[in-house]
Each structure stands twice: as C-alpha cells, then as structure tokens.
Design an enzyme around this catalytic site. Structure first.
Site, mmCIF file in Angstrom:
data_model
loop_
_atom_site.group_PDB
_atom_site.id
_atom_site.type_symbol
_atom_site.label_atom_id
_atom_site.label_comp_id
_atom_site.label_asym_id
_atom_site.label_seq_id
_atom_site.Cartn_x
_atom_site.Cartn_y
_atom_site.Cartn_z
ATOM 1 N N GLU A 101 32.351 -42.398 91.318
ATOM 2 C CA GLU A 101 31.222 -41.965 90.486
ATOM 3 C C GLU A 101 30.010 -42.860 90.706
ATOM 4 O O GLU A 101 28.868 -42.393 90.672
ATOM 5 C CB GLU A 101 31.607 -41.960 89.005
ATOM 6 C CG GLU A 101 32.752 -41.005 88.647
ATOM 7 C CD GLU A 101 32.520 -39.572 89.101
ATOM 8 O OE1 GLU A 101 31.347 -39.157 89.256
ATOM 9 O OE2 GLU A 101 33.522 -38.864 89.326
ATOM 10 N N THR B 29 24.869 -8.452 72.021
ATOM 11 C CA THR B 29 25.554 -7.868 70.872
ATOM 12 C C THR B 29 24.750 -8.121 69.593
ATOM 13 O O THR B 29 24.573 -7.230 68.763
ATOM 14 C CB THR B 29 26.969 -8.461 70.744
ATOM 15 O OG1 THR B 29 27.603 -8.389 72.015
ATOM 16 C CG2 THR B 29 27.782 -7.711 69.731
HETATM 17 P P1 ADP Z 1 26.318 -11.430 74.428
HETATM 18 O O1 ADP Z 1 26.686 -10.181 73.720
HETATM 19 O O2 ADP Z 1 25.031 -11.313 75.184
HETATM 20 O O3 ADP Z 1 27.384 -12.032 75.247
HETATM 21 P P2 ADP Z 1 26.230 -12.398 71.778
HETATM 22 O O4 ADP Z 1 25.307 -11.448 71.157
HETATM 23 O O5 ADP Z 1 27.670 -12.156 71.546
HETATM 24 O O6 ADP Z 1 25.980 -12.509 73.333
HETATM 25 O O7 ADP Z 1 25.813 -13.849 71.330
HETATM 26 C C1 ADP Z 1 26.750 -14.735 70.836
HETATM 27 C C2 ADP Z 1 26.158 -15.576 69.750
HETATM 28 O O8 ADP Z 1 25.171 -16.446 70.273
HETATM 29 C C3 ADP Z 1 25.464 -14.789 68.697
HETATM 30 O O9 ADP Z 1 26.347 -14.350 67.730
HETATM 31 C C4 ADP Z 1 24.500 -15.802 68.139
HETATM 32 O O10 ADP Z 1 25.179 -16.631 67.225
HETATM 33 C C5 ADP Z 1 24.152 -16.647 69.338
HETATM 34 N N1 ADP Z 1 22.874 -16.274 69.951
HETATM 35 C C6 ADP Z 1 22.694 -15.862 71.223
HETATM 36 N N2 ADP Z 1 21.391 -15.645 71.475
HETATM 37 C C7 ADP Z 1 20.728 -15.917 70.339
HETATM 38 C C8 ADP Z 1 19.345 -15.867 69.963
HETATM 39 N N3 ADP Z 1 18.388 -15.514 70.816
HETATM 40 N N4 ADP Z 1 19.034 -16.213 68.694
HETATM 41 C C9 ADP Z 1 19.987 -16.569 67.826
HETATM 42 N N5 ADP Z 1 21.292 -16.634 68.120
HETATM 43 C C10 ADP Z 1 21.682 -16.320 69.360
HETATM 44 ZN ZN ZN Z 2 32.602 -36.532 92.951
HETATM 45 MG MG MG Z 3 28.570 -9.406 73.715
#
Ligand code: ADP
Ligand code: ZN
Ligand code: MG
Length: 609
Positions: free
Chosen positions: A423, A207
């Site tokens: 554990e 996203t």
């Molecule tokens: P997906 O859509 O793949 O599930 P998102 O784009 O929603 O993942 O990612 C969620 C959050 O994780 C982003 O808003 C950002 O804050 C963080 N994030 C994930 N990958 C990166 C990256 N490569 N660099 C910086 N932030 C990241």
């Molecule tokens: Zn165990």
């Molecule tokens: Mg997403």
C-alpha cells in the site's frame, strides 16, 4: 409509506380455518384406528425376544409383517426385511404358535394409512381458496398480476422529497398534470404520452420519482417489477400483464409502474438458455396491451430501467415508451441536497460540514448517500453519542466505499508487513506523478476482500480523463507490485486486482480512447453488452489477426512503460517507502497530511474529508 388499499373484501378468518385444519390433521394422525399399545420391534429385537423365549404366539401377515404377543403381555409388530427361510423352522423349534393371516382388506388398510394425508390436502386446498378471496391470496394466484396497488397516504411523497433531478421533474410535470385532470387534455385533443421510461443508474431515485408522481397527482399506481412477470410457468407472465392492465383501467386515472423493465423487456431472440420464450411472450403481451389502450382512458405507463440499451427496440417505438426521462447521478450540489434531506432526520453535531461530505462522495448515488447518513447515525449510536459527528460520517463512508471494515480479521505479521509495503507503494507514487489525484488516505485495515487500500480523491467531480491522468493511474496500479518486488524481491497474489485494473485501462486506451500512437484514434472491436448480468464483457472482434497482434503489442508497451516508471520512482525513494510502511504497520491508517509530514513534503492546503 403507501398503504395498500386493495383490501375491499375483509380478510377471511384465516387463522380459524388454520386452527381447525391443524386439529383435524393432528387428530387423524394420532387417533388412527390401530390397536392400542402395539410396539414396533425391529427385526433384530424380534430375534432376540425369540431366542430368550419371550414370545407367546405370532401371526404372519402378508409374508413380511408379523404381529404377535409376548409371554409377559403386550403385543408387537415386526417387519421382516427379507424373506428369511430359516424363520419358520426356528419358530416351530421354539414351540410358538404360528398362524397365517391377512391384514384384512388391503384397500381399507391403505385408505386408513392415507386418511391423514387426504385430510391434509383437502385442508390446504380449502385454505388456498380462502386466501384467494382474502387479502393474502396473491401467492396462489399465478395468473393474476400480483401488482401492488399503492395510494399515497397522508405522508405522501412529492417532488419536494426528491433532491435535485430538476430536468426529470420538469419532464414529469406534464404526466402529473394529465393524471390530475385527464379530461382537460383529451378535450383539447392534446397528444398524451402513453409510456414514459425513467432511465438511470441503480439508486438514483427512479422508484422514488414514480412515487412522487403519484403523490403530486394524487392518484393510485400499480407497482410491479419486471422480474415479477417472469415465472417458471409458461404463460403466466402474459396473463399477469393482461390482468395488470385490466385492473388499472378500473382505477383510472392512475398509472402503472413497471420497475426494472429490462428484466422482461430485453431484445427478443437475444437470450440463450431456456426460459426466454416465456419472457418473450410476456414482452409481446406488454406490447399488445400498450397498443390496445388509449391514454384517453386515463392510464399512463411508467417504467424504469438502468439498461435502456438492452431493451427491445419495439418497446421504444412511438405509441409505447416513446418518452425517456433521464434520472441522473447526483453532482456535488445535489449530493449536498440529498444529505440535507436525510440529515434533517438525525441529530447532527454543529461541526458536521455537509458540503465537505458531499465533496468526498463522488460517484455515490442517492441511495448510497441516504445509506451513508443512516450508517453514520448507527456508528454514533454504537459509541453512545448523542449527536452524529464528522468522524462517524467518515467511518460510514469508508464502510460503504470499501466494504465492511474487518478489524477483527487476523493477519499474520509477515502478511501485514507485505501489505504495508504494497500500500505504501501505491500511496507514495501519488506524490511523484504529475497528473495523479491527491492521495486521500492509506490504510492496512482490511476492507471487504482487500487487505489494504490507498485511496485518492479528485478535487472535484470529473467526467472525463486525460491521457496523462490515465497513464499515471496505471503507474499507481503497479505501485504495489513494484514495492513488493523492490523490498522482498518477490511479489504476491495481492497484486491481482491491480494488474487487472491496469490492463483494462491500457486496453481501453488503445482500443477505445485512441490514446495509442501506434494504433491511432480508431475504435477496435465493439464491446458486446453482456446479455445476462454477470457475464464477462466479450469484445466483438471486427479486425484482422494481424491487427490483433499489433493491439496486444501496443497494450503491452503501455503496461511495460508504466511498470518501469513505478519501479524507478520507488527504487529511488526506497527509504521513504520503508519508513512509510513501518509507520503504517504501527498506526494502520495515515492521511495525506500525515504521509506528507513523514516523507518530508509540504502540506496541501485544500484538505478534504
Ligand atoms: P432506483 O429505483 O433508481 O434504483 P430508488 O428510488 O429505489 O432508486 O432510490 C433508493 C433510495 O435512495 C430512495 O428511497 C431514497 O431514499 C434515496 N434517494 C435516491 N435519490 C434521491 C434523491 N434525489 N433525493 C432523495 N432521496 C434519494
Ligand atoms: Zn494494490
Ligand atoms: Mg428502483
């Protein structure tokens, strides 16, 4: 953040309409044309009054409603719950003037009763119409796309905000270049991708990447999630798709971003249970729309999924999502880069070593890393620190990896002892197996649903495992069970997850990884991907009954061997096991070094977080 610029028409004075409506509604309810000061008497109350001779006269209306006046003044109403034949004699006996009557025109009465409701409905209808033309109307527009139009504002997100992901960025450069200047491409007659599919695990930044494309190109985009298309009303999804494409064409150049495409794009005919007809219609409409428009119009479709394998093949055909961009999980260096991005936003103690944190978080996605930094800052804030320190990161990491630490959970002494032994069994085995990863720490602080935990930590990111490592891993799984058996001569239900894990690994060794001598390097049975999330993985049997028996035997053999190894090692070191468990009871958490010191092993040089 993106700002919603879909507010061409000024939001109507919804609040005002609301107020007027509410006044009418309340008014209609309270000022109904009913005679004043009529009290409702329950039938029993009425009988009481009757017995105490308080009643002056009554009128019986419609056989079950009595209106009357009391001797001391005031009128009342009573509903007769059943037809009471003894009532009339009783009334006459008490010398009460009884009249028959009618409540007037019954239709009129009903109209009066319904008046507030009618006003209410008219009001709600007006409000809906009003909201539809205003900004907040999306909730009532079933057939409309509900897509949010985003335009990256001043603080727009660019590729610089996405750490790592070199390959994905490279691939998306072309899309950006096209969106910046579609004419340039069309003039040259260059073939432009219509649909680009971002593929990657949850939290890898798909996203985020889509937003960065918008930011880089300086164009708006329409964001819609696959699940938004699928509603309970048949036909809604398809019409939303149509609307989405129509809207986007008006804003070209721009792109459509369909998040979680798999929610709507699963292979047709694969679902069971109701409701998939609607999904299929929606999917068909997406296919139709994608075929029907030309990238020349300056619209590109981006979609994201973490399950490309379940997508309908028709979606991936040329002219649709024929370009796939992999958004990968971050490796050590990339995790460090992501940490850097988010650590810049908090005040960090000098001593914090981001590289070490990156090393200690294998398998974490970008989203989890971002969350880690945030949690660490919260831990520090809770302790009233001015800077976030390494320990805060450790705590945050444990919280994320193992679920929330429930330090307040009350565990009985017996149970704690059992957990400590269990554990310790897992932990100790790490030192006596050749291929096992080093122990990271062992704890009996409950985490999530587990009462304790013995964590190991690979020295680097590992993408494939050797047979020896897996065998040792299975032995470690049995460490808890064996320790309980050795020290208490009985085992607990706490071994469930361990046994499950061991069995799953042994099964994969035999059926998938070709690690069983008896069965050879052959894949037995295909794993059917679960059609609905949450279903267990079903193994599709493509072998004979006889083979099935041999498979079971081979799996059992691996498990038996591992269990015996675990029992033997722990029996031999029973003294260390008990000593470790005792100290664990007192201190709750022990690191690798502390365990080594305790059981008389030399310290390991490379100490990780
Ligand atoms: P997906 O859509 O793949 O599930 P998102 O784009 O929603 O993942 O990612 C969620 C959050 O994780 C982003 O808003 C950002 O804050 C963080 N994030 C994930 N990958 C990166 C990256 N490569 N660099 C910086 N932030 C990241
Ligand atoms: Zn165990
Ligand atoms: Mg997403």
């Amino acid at each position: 953040m993106a700002n919603d610029i879909n507010r061409k028409n000024k939001p109507a004075p919804v609040a005002l309409v609301f107020l007027i409506g509410a006044v009418i509604l309340v008014g209609a309810t309270f000022f109904r044309p009913v005679a004043p000061a009529v009290q409702m008497l329950p039938y029993s109350g009425f009988m009481n009054q009757l017995e105490q001779e308080n009643i002056d006269k009554i009128v019986i209306l419609d056989n079950n409603l009595i209106e009357g006046t009391l001797k001391k003044g005031g009128s009342f109403k009573t509903i007769i719950p059943y037809s009471d034949p003894s009532l009339l004699p009783k009334l006459l006996e008490n010398d009460i003037a009884v009249e028959g009557g009618s409540s007037g025109n019954p239709l009129l009465r009903i109209a009066f009763e319904l008046l507030p409701w009618i006003i209410g409905f008219v009001f709600i209808y007006l409000m809906m119409r009003n909201m539809q033309s205003g900004a907040g109307g999306k909730a009532f527009q079933f057939g409309k796309s509900r897509a949010k139009r985003y335009q990256e504002g001043d603080k727009k997100i660019t590729f610089a905000d996405v750490a790592g992901q070199k390959d994905a960025k490279y691939e998306l450069e072309e899309v950006v270049a096209f969106l910046k200047n579609p004419q340039k491409f069309t003039k040259m007659g260059a073939k432009i991708p219509k649909g680009v599919l971002l593929v990657g695990m949850p939290g890898t930044g798909k996203t985020l990447m889509a937003r960065a494309v918008a930011g880089e190109a300086g164009v708006p985009f329409f964001h819609m999630s696959g699940s938004d298309f699928v509603e309970m009303f048949v036909g809604v999804g398809a019409s939303r798709v149509r609307d989405l494409f129509d809207q986007s064409k008006k804003s070209a150049p721009c792109f459509i971003f369909i998040d979680e495409l798999d929610a709507v794009g699963r292979t047709r005919g694969a679902g069971y249970g109701g409701g998939h007809d609607e999904r299929e219609q929606t999917l068909n409409q997406i296919l139709v729309e994608m075929d029907g428009f030309d990238a020349k119009e300056g619209v590109i479709i981006l979609a994201a999924t973490n399950r490309p394998d379940v997508l309908d093949p028709a979606l991936l055909r040329p002219g649709r999502f024929d370009r796939q961009v992999v958004v990968a999980m971050p490796d050590i260096k990339e995790r460090e880069a992501i940490l850097n991005i988010y650590a810049r936003k908090i005040s960090l103690a000098q001593s914090v070593d981001l590289e070490r944190i990156a090393r200690a978080t294998p398998g974490m996605s970008g989203a989890e890393i971002a969350n880690l930094v945030n949690e660490a800052a919260l831990f520090a804030a809770r302790k009233d620190k001015s800077e976030v320190e390494m320990v805060d990161f450790e705590e945050a990491r444990d919280k994320i990896i193992m679920g929330v630490a429930r330090k307040t959970l009350v565990v009985s002494e017996k149970e704690r002892k059992m957990t400590a032994i269990h554990e310790s069994g897992h932990a100790l085995l790490h030192y006596y197996l050749k291929h096992a990863d080093p122990l990271h720490k062992v704890t009996i602080v409950p985490h999530g649903r587990a009462l304790g935990m013995a964590m190991s930590l690979p020295e680097e990111d590992v993408y494939s495992r050797t047979k020896g490592w897996i065998e040792d891993r299975i032995v470690i799984c049995y460490g808890g069970w064996a320790a309980e058996k050795i020290c208490f001569d009985e085992t607990t239900t706490g071994t469930k997850q361990d046994i499950l894990q061991a069995t799953e690994m042994a099964r994969n060794m035999v059926c998938e990884w070709g690690m069983s001598e008896e069965m050879g390097p052959v894949a037995y049975g295909q794993e059917d991907e679960p059609i609905f999330i949450g279903k267990e993985i079903a193994r599709h049997k493509d072998y004979a009954e006889e083979t099935a028996r041999r498979l079971d035997k081979a799996i059992k053999k691996i498990l038996d061997n591992a269990r015996i190894v675990a029992e033997n090692i722990l029996t031999e070191h029973k003294d260390k096991l008990e000593k470790l468990a005792d100290v664990l009871m007192a201190r709750e958490t022990l690191t690798d070094d502390e365990v080594r010191l305790l059981v008389g092993l030399p310290p390991r040089e490379a100490v990780v977080v």
